[in-house]
Design a protein around this motif. Structure first.
Motif, mmCIF file in Angstrom:
data_model
loop_
_atom_site.group_PDB
_atom_site.id
_atom_site.type_symbol
_atom_site.label_atom_id
_atom_site.label_comp_id
_atom_site.label_asym_id
_atom_site.label_seq_id
_atom_site.Cartn_x
_atom_site.Cartn_y
_atom_site.Cartn_z
ATOM 1 N N GLU A 119 1.076 -17.711 -4.976
ATOM 2 C CA GLU A 119 -0.113 -18.549 -5.153
ATOM 3 C C GLU A 119 -0.499 -19.224 -3.833
ATOM 4 O O GLU A 119 -1.679 -19.267 -3.463
ATOM 5 C CB GLU A 119 0.143 -19.618 -6.222
ATOM 6 N N SER A 120 0.487 -19.734 -3.115
ATOM 7 C CA SER A 120 0.184 -20.406 -1.850
ATOM 8 C C SER A 120 -0.370 -19.417 -0.825
ATOM 9 O O SER A 120 -1.300 -19.740 -0.071
ATOM 10 C CB SER A 120 1.426 -21.107 -1.298
ATOM 11 N N ALA A 121 0.166 -18.203 -0.800
ATOM 12 C CA ALA A 121 -0.307 -17.190 0.151
ATOM 13 C C ALA A 121 -1.762 -16.824 -0.116
ATOM 14 O O ALA A 121 -2.565 -16.677 0.821
ATOM 15 C CB ALA A 121 0.584 -15.949 0.058
ATOM 16 N N LEU A 122 -2.109 -16.666 -1.393
ATOM 17 C CA LEU A 122 -3.487 -16.319 -1.741
ATOM 18 C C LEU A 122 -4.440 -17.448 -1.345
ATOM 19 O O LEU A 122 -5.538 -17.211 -0.824
ATOM 20 C CB LEU A 122 -3.598 -16.038 -3.241
ATOM 21 N N LYS A 123 -4.028 -18.683 -1.584
ATOM 22 C CA LYS A 123 -4.869 -19.833 -1.241
ATOM 23 C C LYS A 123 -5.059 -19.948 0.274
ATOM 24 O O LYS A 123 -6.164 -20.219 0.756
ATOM 25 C CB LYS A 123 -4.244 -21.114 -1.798
ATOM 26 N N ILE A 124 -3.975 -19.729 1.018
ATOM 27 C CA ILE A 124 -4.068 -19.785 2.482
ATOM 28 C C ILE A 124 -5.045 -18.734 2.998
ATOM 29 O O ILE A 124 -5.908 -19.018 3.842
ATOM 30 C CB ILE A 124 -2.682 -19.564 3.125
ATOM 31 N N ALA A 125 -4.911 -17.494 2.493
ATOM 32 C CA ALA A 125 -5.783 -16.406 2.955
ATOM 33 C C ALA A 125 -7.246 -16.719 2.673
ATOM 34 O O ALA A 125 -8.119 -16.473 3.510
ATOM 35 C CB ALA A 125 -5.374 -15.104 2.278
ATOM 36 N N ARG A 126 -7.508 -17.257 1.504
ATOM 37 C CA ARG A 126 -8.894 -17.570 1.140
ATOM 38 C C ARG A 126 -9.446 -18.713 2.001
ATOM 39 O O ARG A 126 -10.594 -18.677 2.445
ATOM 40 C CB ARG A 126 -8.973 -17.910 -0.349
ATOM 41 N N LYS A 127 -8.614 -19.723 2.238
ATOM 42 C CA LYS A 127 -9.083 -20.844 3.055
ATOM 43 C C LYS A 127 -9.275 -20.419 4.517
ATOM 44 O O LYS A 127 -10.253 -20.803 5.159
ATOM 45 C CB LYS A 127 -8.087 -22.005 2.978
ATOM 46 N N ALA A 128 -8.349 -19.625 5.038
ATOM 47 C CA ALA A 128 -8.405 -19.229 6.448
ATOM 48 C C ALA A 128 -9.593 -18.324 6.750
ATOM 49 O O ALA A 128 -10.152 -18.375 7.854
ATOM 50 C CB ALA A 128 -7.105 -18.535 6.843
ATOM 51 N N VAL A 135 -7.273 -7.823 -2.159
ATOM 52 C CA VAL A 135 -6.935 -6.442 -2.508
ATOM 53 C C VAL A 135 -5.474 -6.389 -2.931
ATOM 54 O O VAL A 135 -4.578 -6.813 -2.184
ATOM 55 C CB VAL A 135 -7.173 -5.470 -1.330
ATOM 56 N N SER A 136 -5.241 -5.901 -4.130
ATOM 57 C CA SER A 136 -3.879 -5.648 -4.604
ATOM 58 C C SER A 136 -3.770 -4.165 -4.927
ATOM 59 O O SER A 136 -4.740 -3.418 -4.784
ATOM 60 C CB SER A 136 -3.561 -6.505 -5.832
ATOM 61 N N ILE A 205 -2.409 -7.793 -0.488
ATOM 62 C CA ILE A 205 -1.051 -8.200 -0.858
ATOM 63 C C ILE A 205 -0.325 -7.002 -1.435
ATOM 64 O O ILE A 205 -0.881 -6.266 -2.262
ATOM 65 C CB ILE A 205 -1.041 -9.388 -1.850
ATOM 66 N N LEU A 206 0.907 -6.766 -0.977
ATOM 67 C CA LEU A 206 1.654 -5.597 -1.459
ATOM 68 C C LEU A 206 3.154 -5.798 -1.328
ATOM 69 O O LEU A 206 3.630 -6.639 -0.569
ATOM 70 C CB LEU A 206 1.230 -4.340 -0.700
ATOM 71 N N GLU A 207 3.883 -5.012 -2.112
ATOM 72 C CA GLU A 207 5.338 -4.888 -2.009
ATOM 73 C C GLU A 207 5.641 -3.553 -1.328
ATOM 74 O O GLU A 207 5.003 -2.553 -1.638
ATOM 75 C CB GLU A 207 5.980 -4.866 -3.389
ATOM 76 N N THR A 208 6.611 -3.522 -0.450
ATOM 77 C CA THR A 208 6.962 -2.246 0.188
ATOM 78 C C THR A 208 7.717 -1.340 -0.780
ATOM 79 O O THR A 208 7.658 -0.120 -0.673
ATOM 80 C CB THR A 208 7.818 -2.462 1.441
ATOM 81 N N ILE A 235 -8.732 -8.741 8.139
ATOM 82 C CA ILE A 235 -8.217 -9.024 6.807
ATOM 83 C C ILE A 235 -6.748 -9.422 6.953
ATOM 84 O O ILE A 235 -6.006 -8.771 7.701
ATOM 85 C CB ILE A 235 -8.332 -7.786 5.884
ATOM 86 N N LEU A 236 -6.313 -10.447 6.251
ATOM 87 C CA LEU A 236 -4.911 -10.857 6.350
ATOM 88 C C LEU A 236 -4.025 -9.910 5.542
ATOM 89 O O LEU A 236 -4.435 -9.409 4.492
ATOM 90 C CB LEU A 236 -4.725 -12.285 5.838
ATOM 91 N N LEU A 237 -2.831 -9.677 6.047
ATOM 92 C CA LEU A 237 -1.849 -8.833 5.367
ATOM 93 C C LEU A 237 -0.716 -9.705 4.842
ATOM 94 O O LEU A 237 -0.003 -10.354 5.608
ATOM 95 C CB LEU A 237 -1.294 -7.769 6.313
ATOM 96 N N ILE A 238 -0.572 -9.724 3.510
ATOM 97 C CA ILE A 238 0.497 -10.482 2.854
ATOM 98 C C ILE A 238 1.531 -9.499 2.322
ATOM 99 O O ILE A 238 1.191 -8.584 1.565
ATOM 100 C CB ILE A 238 -0.050 -11.307 1.665
ATOM 101 N N ILE A 239 2.780 -9.662 2.726
ATOM 102 C CA ILE A 239 3.868 -8.853 2.179
ATOM 103 C C ILE A 239 4.665 -9.709 1.194
ATOM 104 O O ILE A 239 5.188 -10.763 1.552
ATOM 105 C CB ILE A 239 4.805 -8.317 3.276
ATOM 106 N N ASP A 240 4.718 -9.248 -0.039
ATOM 107 C CA ASP A 240 5.525 -9.887 -1.070
ATOM 108 C C ASP A 240 6.925 -9.279 -0.985
ATOM 109 O O ASP A 240 7.166 -8.172 -1.444
ATOM 110 C CB ASP A 240 4.887 -9.624 -2.441
#
Length: 425
Positions: A119-128, A135-136, A205-208, A235-240
């Motif tokens: 949740e925090s990662a998604l909020k950071i990406a949207r704010k930044a 994209v999931s 956002i993705l899992e390897t 686009i920001l890249l979030i790794i879960d």
């Protein structure tokens, strides 16, 4: 309560309970890779708290540090105030994990669970970025709160939200279409085509390795392709890395072999070391955009988890554990490939990597039956995948050779029994 009497749970606990149904006994003790129930029956644990117990149960060193801390009246709860325990963890995490990998991240404590860090990662990406969509990927799983559910693929889990889940775009994960390069081309086309109806997203956002999604593995080439798509379009890249990280795939971070640099990394589960709740959101400093208290939570300062997490980092002072995981992973792979060949009628395919591997069976109900037989024989293991089609091996990453071989032997007996029951031999 009486030994292994489940009546109190059946009477008083909500219908939402799940694991107690699959493992219908009352556990009272746990050590290393062994769980013991109230009848003193021992079970080999190839479940590891769904990846929250990578170091097994009641690690001696972590337990000692925790007891010493409690007996010294160490701070337990502190919100995000500065404490000695948190300071020691931050320093050691930087020195042992980040610095040797040339990684520069700010550490955020978003709350105690995996879904908190997502949740925090998604909020950071949207704010930044000032953008809304995320994209999931198909079959991904990121948590049970509304934002995390919105980027989760599982239909049954999504249904539990009770409301429409929006502001996300689902793209094909690696070889979901049968061709990873086709997947990358499709993603680029959707993003760049003004007629696709898709606005430029804030993040991917993705899992390897998709744990709950069925042990689907992203290739290094595909991950590198995704990173390039993100970089070319800001686009920001979030790794879960909540389940696949902290050594489960053979390196501390699961994405290390691909050589990519995520903008945000989500960690939880085994980062606490002892099963103690803890989550981290690692943020590239240029996206550290929250104002003080903008993302808040009562249990961000779990000092008991800081103590055990700090001690757990000693496993990563050198590459001994990492090499051990990689070596034993070959044994697991060899075992599973042999099962697939030995029992062709189960229509099995080995999936996963490292210490998160399993077999996907096209025979309806087969994997569930295998886990039931395992439980009867004294081993705990769960299923994964959209239709529970995968039986999933999740041993502690520090399990010894004897424990691993005992567990594999039980699984082979369970597969044989399940195959006979399904007339697949």
């Amino acid at each position: 309560m009486n030994a292994n009497d489940l009546q109190v749970f059946n009477t008083h606990e909500s219908e939402v309970r799940s694991y107690v149904r699959g493992f219908p006994t009352v556990f009272q003790k746990a050590k290393g890779y062994i769980l013991t129930d109230m009848d003193n029956k021992e079970y080999i644990d190839f479940f590891s708290g769904a990846g929250a117990l990578n170091y097994g149960h009641n690690d001696d060193n972590m337990k000692k540090k925790l007891i010493e801390y409690i007996e010294a009246d160490g701070v337990t709860h502190s919100l995000d105030m500065a404490t000695k325990a948190k300071g020691e963890f931050l320093k050691k995490f930087h020195e042992i994990i980040l610095q040797p990998r040339n990684m520069n991240y700010k550490v955020m404590f978003p709350g105690p669970t995996g879904t908190n860090t997502v949740e925090s990662a998604l909020k950071i990406a949207r704010k930044a970025t000032g953008r809304t969509n995320i994209v999931s990927f198909t079959k991904g799983f990121h948590g049970m709160t509304i934002g995390a559910l919105a980027v989760t693929g599982n239909k049954a889990k999504r249904k539990g939200a009770g409301i429409p889940l929006s502001h996300t775009i689902t793209m094909p994960f690696d070889d979901y279409t049968g061709d990873p390069s086709s997947s990358l081309q499709y993603i680029e086309k959707v993003l760049d085509d003004s007629g696709s109806g898709a606005e430029l997203p804030a993040a991917f956002i993705l899992e390897t390795v998709q744990g709950e999604g069925g042990l689907n593995v992203a290739s290094n080439e595909w991950l590198q392709g995704i990173e390039k798509i993100c970089r070319d379009r800001d686009i920001l890249l979030i790794i879960d890395d909540i389940q696949a990280g902290v050594g489960r795939t053979g390196t501390f971070f699961s994405f290390e072999p691909a050589g990519i640099k995520p903008d945000i990394i989500c960690l939880s589960k085994s980062i606490g070391g002892y099963g103690t709740p803890l989550a981290l959101t690692l943020i590239d400093p240029k996206y550290d955009v929250f104002s003080p208290g903008e993302h808040n939570g009562t249990f961000r300062g779990n000092n008991l988890a800081f103590v055990t997490a700090t001690e757990a980092l000693n496993y990563w002072k050198d590459d001994t554990l990492s090499k051990n995981v990689q070596e034993k992973s070959k044994r697991i792979e060899e075992f599973l490939e042999n099962i697939v060949k030995k029992y062709p009628k189960i229509k099995g395919t080995r999936r996963g990597r490292g210490f998160m591997q399993g077999i996907a069976s096209d025979v309806e109900g087969f994997s569930n039956l295998v886990t039931e037989k395992c439980f009867e024989l004294g081993l705990i293991m769960e299923t994964a995948g959209t239709d529970d089609e995968v039986f999933k091996l999740f041993p502690p990453i520090n399990i010894d050779d004897q424990g691993l071989e005992k567990g594999l032997a039980i699984i082979e007996k369970a597969v044989e029994a399940a195959a006979k029951e399904k007339n697949l031999v």
